[in-house]
Design an enzyme around this catalytic site. Sequence first.
Site, mmCIF file in Angstrom:
data_model
loop_
_atom_site.group_PDB
_atom_site.id
_atom_site.type_symbol
_atom_site.label_atom_id
_atom_site.label_comp_id
_atom_site.label_asym_id
_atom_site.label_seq_id
_atom_site.Cartn_x
_atom_site.Cartn_y
_atom_site.Cartn_z
ATOM 1 N N TYR A 23 -32.863 0.316 -5.700
ATOM 2 C CA TYR A 23 -32.483 -0.759 -4.770
ATOM 3 C C TYR A 23 -31.152 -2.110 -5.791
ATOM 4 C CZ TYR A 23 -35.882 0.376 -1.157
ATOM 5 O OH TYR A 23 -36.752 1.253 -0.534
ATOM 6 N N TYR A 64 -43.502 -8.521 6.499
ATOM 7 C CA TYR A 64 -45.045 -8.323 5.427
ATOM 8 C C TYR A 64 -45.662 -9.301 5.157
ATOM 9 C CZ TYR A 64 -48.237 -6.882 1.808
ATOM 10 O OH TYR A 64 -48.839 -6.491 0.753
ATOM 11 N N THR A 82 -51.962 -11.141 -1.835
ATOM 12 C CA THR A 82 -51.267 -10.462 -2.074
ATOM 13 C C THR A 82 -49.933 -11.571 -2.773
ATOM 14 O OG1 THR A 82 -48.272 -9.538 -2.313
ATOM 15 C CG2 THR A 82 -49.719 -10.165 -0.291
ATOM 16 N N ASP A 83 -49.234 -11.067 -4.411
ATOM 17 C CA ASP A 83 -48.804 -12.147 -4.785
ATOM 18 C C ASP A 83 -47.359 -12.636 -4.210
ATOM 19 O OD1 ASP A 83 -47.283 -9.825 -5.794
ATOM 20 O OD2 ASP A 83 -47.130 -10.953 -7.501
ATOM 21 N N GLU A 84 -47.311 -11.671 -3.645
ATOM 22 C CA GLU A 84 -45.753 -11.693 -2.289
ATOM 23 C C GLU A 84 -46.253 -13.097 -1.481
ATOM 24 O OE1 GLU A 84 -43.993 -8.466 -0.506
ATOM 25 O OE2 GLU A 84 -44.178 -6.629 -1.802
ATOM 26 N N LYS A 90 -49.634 -11.251 5.941
ATOM 27 C CA LYS A 90 -50.414 -11.584 4.600
ATOM 28 C C LYS A 90 -50.424 -12.796 4.269
ATOM 29 C CE LYS A 90 -52.261 -9.230 2.233
ATOM 30 N NZ LYS A 90 -53.892 -8.483 2.979
HETATM 31 P P1 NAD Z 1 -51.813 1.781 1.885
HETATM 32 O O1 NAD Z 1 -50.474 1.040 2.386
HETATM 33 O O2 NAD Z 1 -52.255 2.306 0.576
HETATM 34 O O3 NAD Z 1 -53.377 1.352 2.955
HETATM 35 C C1 NAD Z 1 -53.555 0.877 3.234
HETATM 36 C C2 NAD Z 1 -54.642 1.843 4.218
HETATM 37 O O4 NAD Z 1 -55.684 0.360 5.326
HETATM 38 C C3 NAD Z 1 -54.330 2.243 4.429
HETATM 39 O O5 NAD Z 1 -55.569 3.523 4.987
HETATM 40 C C4 NAD Z 1 -54.130 2.583 6.103
HETATM 41 O O6 NAD Z 1 -54.952 3.260 7.173
HETATM 42 C C5 NAD Z 1 -55.296 1.252 6.807
HETATM 43 N N1 NAD Z 1 -55.522 0.194 7.687
HETATM 44 C C6 NAD Z 1 -54.240 -0.179 8.289
HETATM 45 N N2 NAD Z 1 -54.182 -0.491 9.019
HETATM 46 C C7 NAD Z 1 -55.685 -0.781 9.173
HETATM 47 C C8 NAD Z 1 -56.780 -1.142 10.313
HETATM 48 N N3 NAD Z 1 -56.116 -2.412 11.631
HETATM 49 N N4 NAD Z 1 -58.182 -0.964 10.700
HETATM 50 C C9 NAD Z 1 -58.130 -0.151 9.612
HETATM 51 N N5 NAD Z 1 -57.565 -0.057 8.904
HETATM 52 C C10 NAD Z 1 -56.365 -0.066 8.812
HETATM 53 O O7 NAD Z 1 -52.201 -0.135 1.104
HETATM 54 P P2 NAD Z 1 -52.190 -0.453 -0.336
HETATM 55 O O8 NAD Z 1 -50.936 -0.529 -1.658
HETATM 56 O O9 NAD Z 1 -53.745 0.286 -1.058
HETATM 57 O O10 NAD Z 1 -53.169 -2.192 -0.503
HETATM 58 C C11 NAD Z 1 -54.286 -2.221 0.209
HETATM 59 C C12 NAD Z 1 -54.453 -3.745 -0.016
HETATM 60 O O11 NAD Z 1 -54.194 -4.411 -1.021
HETATM 61 C C13 NAD Z 1 -53.498 -4.543 1.417
HETATM 62 O O12 NAD Z 1 -53.889 -5.687 2.002
HETATM 63 C C14 NAD Z 1 -51.934 -5.531 0.495
HETATM 64 O O13 NAD Z 1 -51.654 -6.026 1.321
HETATM 65 C C15 NAD Z 1 -53.084 -5.608 -0.440
HETATM 66 N N6 NAD Z 1 -51.654 -4.865 -2.143
HETATM 67 C C16 NAD Z 1 -51.200 -4.257 -2.537
HETATM 68 C C17 NAD Z 1 -50.727 -4.413 -3.612
HETATM 69 C C18 NAD Z 1 -49.743 -2.981 -4.536
HETATM 70 O O14 NAD Z 1 -49.261 -3.149 -4.960
HETATM 71 N N7 NAD Z 1 -50.125 -2.692 -3.091
HETATM 72 C C19 NAD Z 1 -50.422 -5.275 -4.087
HETATM 73 C C20 NAD Z 1 -51.428 -6.518 -3.806
HETATM 74 C C21 NAD Z 1 -52.218 -7.023 -2.709
HETATM 75 O O1 DAU Z 2 -46.804 -8.108 -5.028
HETATM 76 C C1 DAU Z 2 -47.435 -7.120 -4.729
HETATM 77 C C2 DAU Z 2 -46.632 -5.859 -3.667
HETATM 78 O O2 DAU Z 2 -46.220 -4.877 -4.411
HETATM 79 C C3 DAU Z 2 -48.022 -5.509 -2.729
HETATM 80 O O3 DAU Z 2 -48.372 -7.015 -1.782
HETATM 81 C C4 DAU Z 2 -47.227 -4.547 -1.799
HETATM 82 O O4 DAU Z 2 -47.926 -4.204 -0.927
HETATM 83 C C5 DAU Z 2 -46.224 -3.470 -2.445
HETATM 84 O O5 DAU Z 2 -45.549 -2.584 -1.960
HETATM 85 C C6 DAU Z 2 -45.813 -3.768 -3.090
HETATM 86 O O6 DAU Z 2 -44.473 -4.513 -2.411
HETATM 87 P P1 DAU Z 2 -42.721 -4.305 -3.260
HETATM 88 O O7 DAU Z 2 -41.800 -4.416 -2.265
HETATM 89 O O8 DAU Z 2 -42.987 -4.948 -4.511
HETATM 90 O O9 DAU Z 2 -43.245 -2.658 -3.941
HETATM 91 P P2 DAU Z 2 -42.280 -1.538 -3.432
HETATM 92 O O10 DAU Z 2 -43.331 -0.214 -4.880
HETATM 93 O O11 DAU Z 2 -41.691 -1.038 -2.344
HETATM 94 O O12 DAU Z 2 -41.154 -1.840 -4.342
HETATM 95 C C7 DAU Z 2 -40.633 -2.084 -6.039
HETATM 96 C C8 DAU Z 2 -39.707 -2.867 -6.637
HETATM 97 O O13 DAU Z 2 -38.630 -1.596 -5.680
HETATM 98 C C9 DAU Z 2 -38.791 -4.113 -5.510
HETATM 99 O O14 DAU Z 2 -37.714 -4.644 -5.968
HETATM 100 C C10 DAU Z 2 -38.892 -2.385 -4.379
HETATM 101 C C11 DAU Z 2 -37.653 -1.660 -5.246
HETATM 102 N N1 DAU Z 2 -36.950 -0.103 -4.851
HETATM 103 C C12 DAU Z 2 -38.387 0.170 -4.006
HETATM 104 C C13 DAU Z 2 -37.951 1.554 -3.297
HETATM 105 C C14 DAU Z 2 -39.322 1.908 -2.290
HETATM 106 C C15 DAU Z 2 -36.187 0.948 -5.611
HETATM 107 O O15 DAU Z 2 -35.476 -0.149 -6.084
HETATM 108 N N2 DAU Z 2 -36.101 1.964 -4.907
HETATM 109 C C16 DAU Z 2 -37.100 2.445 -3.861
HETATM 110 O O16 DAU Z 2 -37.314 3.910 -3.263
#
Ligand code: NAD
Ligand code: DAU
Length: 342
Positions: free
Chosen positions: A209, A152, A125-127, A156
């Site tokens: 938020y 988190y 992730t970019d985080e 990562k």
């Molecule tokens: P998600 O939470 O929707 O899915 C994660 C999946 O991993 C789930 O199905 C969960 O059951 C599985 N999991 C968790 N722990 C596990 C373990 N120990 N063994 C096997 N499976 C396990 O997450 P996502 O949003 O699909 O993110 C997927 C990947 O992409 C993550 O590594 C996350 O850090 C990365 N990522 C997410 C975003 C985003 O915006 N969602 C952006 C950049 C990177």
């Molecule tokens: O940048 C990549 C990341 O993006 C991934 O690594 C994470 O797995 C993914 O969850 C996401 O992280 P964020 O914390 O940015 O995503 P989230 O959807 O939780 O929130 C997006 C923005 O919206 C953040 O600034 C918080 C805000 N927010 C979130 C929720 C759930 C709100 O304002 N209201 C809400 O109800």
Amino acid sequence: MRLVVTGGAGFIGANFVHTVVRQHPDAHLTVLDSMTYAANRASLAGLPADRVEVVEGDCADPVVTDRLVARLTGPQDAVVHFAAESHNDNSLATPWPFVHSNIVGTYAVLEACRSHDVRLHHVSTDEVYGDLQLDDPAKFTPETAYNPSSPYSATKAGADMLVRAWVRSFGVRATLSNCSNNYGPYQHVEKFIPRQITNILTGVRPRLYGSGANVRDWIHVDDHNSAVLAILERGEPGRTYLIGADGECSNLEVMRLICELMGASGAGSDPGFDHVTDRPGHDLRYAIDASATRDELGWQPQHTDLREGLSATIGWYRDNRDWWEPVKAQVEAKYARTEKVL
Ligand code: NAD
Ligand code: DAU
């Protein structure tokens, strides 16, 4: 081509599995997923059973992970490691599962790839880079120093460091990618965009938020996954690739757009949503410079119109209530325990 896809029942992983099945008729995929609350088996419904095998197991368990990775013997075979605990808010309440899945899980995946000399792509992730000021002209690049803020993003970052060390010390053939915020179908309703869409669909006021000034760099999940495939096909082991689609938008702008597209913008001085308690340590802004990935891999995002992408995503949540409705009330009840309307 055989792929082991960890976390393949989660949001991005499930979309990845669908894409590979559609685009690569020769591919066989094994999903390794521990089926946490974030997984949904229904996200993999309808896929051909002879091409997609689902194994319920913890990637941190060296026995199960080693057994599946050992089967990858072809030149195109690889592990694509999506599995992680992924929600910042949860990591602030309960950090341990993040240490377990994100760090110990990545360690076990690396050890299995090392033992069997298997190619790995690690999804990050970019985080890990921390946050930027709103007026900072620089975006994140692969050279930006790591500076994670939440449990988190710290886990990562730790996982990324393990991957880099296993590349350098043991010659593991791994690539890494750091992507910005994804949106699209199959995203859990705890996350910002699906939460607001499903709030409106269930008659609950959307929740922003703080002031909503925080900026996220949105990318459609299919564009993230097309970049992951480009890295698998053309990426150089040892390299880090940044993935983003120049989609910077404040949370307030995204919220207003969702409300407008759903006909829920409120009236008069009522914007149609509530400002609620801010997230502790809330990162202000993320922004990705993906030019190196575009130039070197010839990758281009296809879904760069956020209004269009959000309309389609809203349509998906409208049409797939069975997928999200069973967990919606529980997610909102959890938020209600800490969230206060400002
Ligand atoms: P998600 O939470 O929707 O899915 C994660 C999946 O991993 C789930 O199905 C969960 O059951 C599985 N999991 C968790 N722990 C596990 C373990 N120990 N063994 C096997 N499976 C396990 O997450 P996502 O949003 O699909 O993110 C997927 C990947 O992409 C993550 O590594 C996350 O850090 C990365 N990522 C997410 C975003 C985003 O915006 N969602 C952006 C950049 C990177
Ligand atoms: O940048 C990549 C990341 O993006 C991934 O690594 C994470 O797995 C993914 O969850 C996401 O992280 P964020 O914390 O940015 O995503 P989230 O959807 O939780 O929130 C997006 C923005 O919206 C953040 O600034 C918080 C805000 N927010 C979130 C929720 C759930 C709100 O304002 N209201 C809400 O109800």
